[in-house]
Design an enzyme around this catalytic site. Sequence first.
Site, mmCIF file in Angstrom:
data_model
loop_
_atom_site.group_PDB
_atom_site.id
_atom_site.type_symbol
_atom_site.label_atom_id
_atom_site.label_comp_id
_atom_site.label_asym_id
_atom_site.label_seq_id
_atom_site.Cartn_x
_atom_site.Cartn_y
_atom_site.Cartn_z
ATOM 1 N N MET A 5 -6.588 -17.829 40.463
ATOM 2 C CA MET A 5 -5.363 -18.610 40.275
ATOM 3 C C MET A 5 -4.638 -18.710 41.605
ATOM 4 O O MET A 5 -3.743 -17.920 41.922
ATOM 5 C CB MET A 5 -4.487 -17.953 39.212
ATOM 6 C CG MET A 5 -5.022 -18.141 37.816
ATOM 7 S SD MET A 5 -3.835 -17.524 36.612
ATOM 8 C CE MET A 5 -4.513 -18.149 35.087
ATOM 9 N N GLU A 12 1.191 1.105 37.665
ATOM 10 C CA GLU A 12 -0.035 0.294 37.653
ATOM 11 C C GLU A 12 -1.077 0.946 36.749
ATOM 12 O O GLU A 12 -1.315 2.144 36.822
ATOM 13 C CB GLU A 12 -0.539 0.143 39.101
ATOM 14 C CG GLU A 12 -1.965 -0.307 39.278
ATOM 15 C CD GLU A 12 -2.301 -1.661 38.660
ATOM 16 O OE1 GLU A 12 -1.508 -2.597 38.805
ATOM 17 O OE2 GLU A 12 -3.366 -1.747 38.009
ATOM 18 N N SER A 66 -0.286 -22.451 34.810
ATOM 19 C CA SER A 66 -0.237 -21.137 34.150
ATOM 20 C C SER A 66 1.200 -20.662 34.029
ATOM 21 O O SER A 66 2.108 -21.228 34.639
ATOM 22 C CB SER A 66 -1.032 -20.129 34.986
ATOM 23 O OG SER A 66 -0.451 -20.011 36.270
ATOM 24 N N HIS A 72 -7.470 -13.619 74.949
ATOM 25 C CA HIS A 72 -6.882 -12.276 75.084
ATOM 26 C C HIS A 72 -5.443 -12.408 75.574
ATOM 27 O O HIS A 72 -5.189 -13.197 76.468
ATOM 28 C CB HIS A 72 -7.691 -11.463 76.095
ATOM 29 C CG HIS A 72 -7.071 -10.128 76.378
ATOM 30 N ND1 HIS A 72 -7.157 -9.079 75.484
ATOM 31 C CD2 HIS A 72 -6.336 -9.688 77.433
ATOM 32 C CE1 HIS A 72 -6.501 -8.039 75.984
ATOM 33 N NE2 HIS A 72 -5.986 -8.385 77.164
ATOM 34 N N ALA A 102 -3.204 -21.594 44.742
ATOM 35 C CA ALA A 102 -2.834 -22.980 44.994
ATOM 36 C C ALA A 102 -3.939 -23.727 45.743
ATOM 37 O O ALA A 102 -4.260 -24.876 45.427
ATOM 38 C CB ALA A 102 -1.527 -23.027 45.783
HETATM 39 P P1 FAD Z 1 1.008 -25.208 38.413
HETATM 40 O O1 FAD Z 1 1.456 -25.076 39.798
HETATM 41 O O2 FAD Z 1 1.348 -24.139 37.458
HETATM 42 O O3 FAD Z 1 1.576 -26.595 37.893
HETATM 43 C C1 FAD Z 1 1.426 -27.013 36.581
HETATM 44 C C2 FAD Z 1 2.466 -28.077 36.276
HETATM 45 O O4 FAD Z 1 2.137 -28.702 35.055
HETATM 46 C C3 FAD Z 1 3.869 -27.510 36.103
HETATM 47 O O5 FAD Z 1 4.774 -28.211 36.914
HETATM 48 C C4 FAD Z 1 4.161 -27.727 34.624
HETATM 49 O O6 FAD Z 1 5.525 -27.971 34.358
HETATM 50 C C5 FAD Z 1 3.332 -28.952 34.329
HETATM 51 N N1 FAD Z 1 2.980 -29.108 32.921
HETATM 52 C C6 FAD Z 1 2.415 -28.191 32.092
HETATM 53 N N2 FAD Z 1 2.180 -28.727 30.877
HETATM 54 C C7 FAD Z 1 2.603 -30.006 30.937
HETATM 55 C C8 FAD Z 1 2.613 -31.069 30.015
HETATM 56 N N3 FAD Z 1 2.097 -30.945 28.792
HETATM 57 N N4 FAD Z 1 3.131 -32.250 30.404
HETATM 58 C C9 FAD Z 1 3.640 -32.405 31.648
HETATM 59 N N5 FAD Z 1 3.638 -31.431 32.576
HETATM 60 C C10 FAD Z 1 3.121 -30.255 32.236
HETATM 61 N N6 FAD Z 1 -1.020 -19.054 45.165
HETATM 62 C C11 FAD Z 1 -1.447 -19.118 46.439
HETATM 63 O O7 FAD Z 1 -2.472 -19.735 46.720
HETATM 64 N N7 FAD Z 1 -0.735 -18.518 47.455
HETATM 65 C C12 FAD Z 1 0.398 -17.823 47.213
HETATM 66 O O8 FAD Z 1 1.003 -17.283 48.144
HETATM 67 C C13 FAD Z 1 0.862 -17.731 45.877
HETATM 68 N N8 FAD Z 1 1.998 -17.068 45.600
HETATM 69 C C14 FAD Z 1 2.445 -17.034 44.319
HETATM 70 C C15 FAD Z 1 3.613 -16.351 44.053
HETATM 71 C C16 FAD Z 1 4.113 -16.287 42.773
HETATM 72 C C17 FAD Z 1 5.381 -15.545 42.497
HETATM 73 C C18 FAD Z 1 3.417 -16.966 41.723
HETATM 74 C C19 FAD Z 1 3.943 -16.936 40.331
HETATM 75 C C20 FAD Z 1 2.249 -17.656 41.978
HETATM 76 C C21 FAD Z 1 1.743 -17.692 43.279
HETATM 77 N N9 FAD Z 1 0.566 -18.356 43.578
HETATM 78 C C22 FAD Z 1 0.111 -18.392 44.866
HETATM 79 C C23 FAD Z 1 -0.241 -19.039 42.537
HETATM 80 C C24 FAD Z 1 -0.007 -20.554 42.565
HETATM 81 O O9 FAD Z 1 1.366 -20.812 42.396
HETATM 82 C C25 FAD Z 1 -0.828 -21.217 41.486
HETATM 83 O O10 FAD Z 1 -2.173 -20.845 41.644
HETATM 84 C C26 FAD Z 1 -0.726 -22.734 41.579
HETATM 85 O O11 FAD Z 1 0.604 -23.162 41.457
HETATM 86 C C27 FAD Z 1 -1.588 -23.390 40.494
HETATM 87 O O12 FAD Z 1 -1.468 -24.759 40.612
HETATM 88 P P2 FAD Z 1 -1.715 -25.722 39.357
HETATM 89 O O13 FAD Z 1 -1.545 -27.105 39.894
HETATM 90 O O14 FAD Z 1 -2.972 -25.373 38.698
HETATM 91 O O15 FAD Z 1 -0.558 -25.381 38.305
#
Ligand code: FAD
Length: 467
Positions: A319, A203, A145, A445, A321
């Site tokens: 959304m 907000e 995302s 505790h 990790a």
């Molecule tokens: P992503 O981590 O977004 O990875 C997608 C990857 O795909 C990227 O590296 C991108 O470059 C690559 N990509 C995209 N299109 C292509 C393509 N066509 N070809 C090749 N590569 C491509 N979540 C938590 O659980 N705990 C937290 O504390 C938390 N803190 C956060 C803080 C912030 C500031 C933000 C922005 C997010 C946070 N999140 C947190 C959310 C978390 O980062 C996401 O939910 C998680 O990274 C999603 O993982 P993903 O593998 O789906 O995608």
Amino acid sequence: MKNFDVIVIGSGPGGYIAAIKASQLGYQTAIVEKYPTLGGTCLNVGCIPSKALLDSSEHFYNASNRFEQHGIRISKPEVDFAQMIARKAKVVEDNCRGVEMLMKKNKITVFRGVGCFLDPNHIQVKANENMETLNGTNIIIATGSKPSNLPGVSIDKIRIITSTEVLSLSEIPQNLLLIGGGVIGMELGTVYARLGSKVRVIEYTDTLIGTFDRALGRELLKISRKLGMEFYLSHKVQSVEYSNIDRVRVSALAPNGQEVQFEGDYCLVAVGRRPYTEGLQLENAGISTDERGFIPVDENCRTAMPHIWAIGDVVRGPMLAHKAEEEAVAVAERIAGQKPHIHYHLIPNVVYTWPEVASVGYSEEQLKNQNTSYRVGQFPFMASGRARASMDTEGFVKVLAHSDTDEILGVHIIGPRAADLIAEAALAMEFRAAAEDIARICHAHPTFSEALKEASLAASGLGSLNF
Ligand code: FAD
């Protein structure tokens, strides 16, 4: 052309975990990533750098405001912001290198470049002039995302910024305008409030962290005000523009219909995230996105094409990790013919402010909406010996249990180490424990976890022993 059993597109927590699991299950696996570093949003511009800055700013805040009460005198601490950002960058670098090593260890072939579908089985990887075509028996899309924006607002990444830029500023904003009181906004706003910025949160809804049980949002509001943050709830942003070369103005409609203007040196737009599929050329694979941009999948993360799967932020669900990681493992296992199951409503959700906020299961509002009869057990950290010892007495644990069966339906915590405490609740709920089960388990505790036991005692009707 190179052939693989599994091709993963995207190396975030969804993608790299899917690749590792697929390889461990014996599949010839490739991963495609368009950025130079692996790890996706989470490692590069999400979970890890935000927590690094939250930790650093918390140390500064405690040294400035709490050490004296503990009997520790130090001269007035100062922030070396460049060092703080450099430490964060090093944490990110080490984590990304860790993923690189995991790819090697698990014999996963890494392709750098934008991956796009040529047809349902072929992925072209484009990196500058170089093109490579891969043939995959199974393909897992994990492209994640990007930050969302408000209509009409132009994010220039200099003073009108997203969560990505705010993690790498070269100065501490004096006056940070923060649009959005959700999880990401509250975490990043907290960082800068602790470092001395005046932070004003605008907000749209009438609550903070709106996806959580409302009691948590109310408590977080009270606590964050003590940090000096100002809140403008139920305010609808109309425009964000420069009022000067280094000044940004936000106009918003207040609940009474009056227009209110805010001026600051930076404006952080933290209004959520949108699924990212640009450049993938999904149409060549026979897949289209839904009206919100998500890739439609069934309960097993299978797309319209049976051999193409999608996981993480690019599909429905929270959304997060750890949600992406659970789906990653499950999809690799499904490819191998196994039948794993994910309880989506038992995915914990955490806000890493201090005190932390953490939640699992149904909120009280959800239970009311679905006409489920429930009992509430609440225990304040003020009554916890451990919390008094560490001066972390703000917040509470709230346990929601079914009125008839006593099954735990939701646990909502705002308090010290809530992020870690929630794991016990998630475990109990996976095993469909009753509140009485937690209440009768011996908890060490003095620990913060006793607060969960006490709230469970109250919810089960046995009655709290310490409150
Ligand atoms: P992503 O981590 O977004 O990875 C997608 C990857 O795909 C990227 O590296 C991108 O470059 C690559 N990509 C995209 N299109 C292509 C393509 N066509 N070809 C090749 N590569 C491509 N979540 C938590 O659980 N705990 C937290 O504390 C938390 N803190 C956060 C803080 C912030 C500031 C933000 C922005 C997010 C946070 N999140 C947190 C959310 C978390 O980062 C996401 O939910 C998680 O990274 C999603 O993982 P993903 O593998 O789906 O995608």
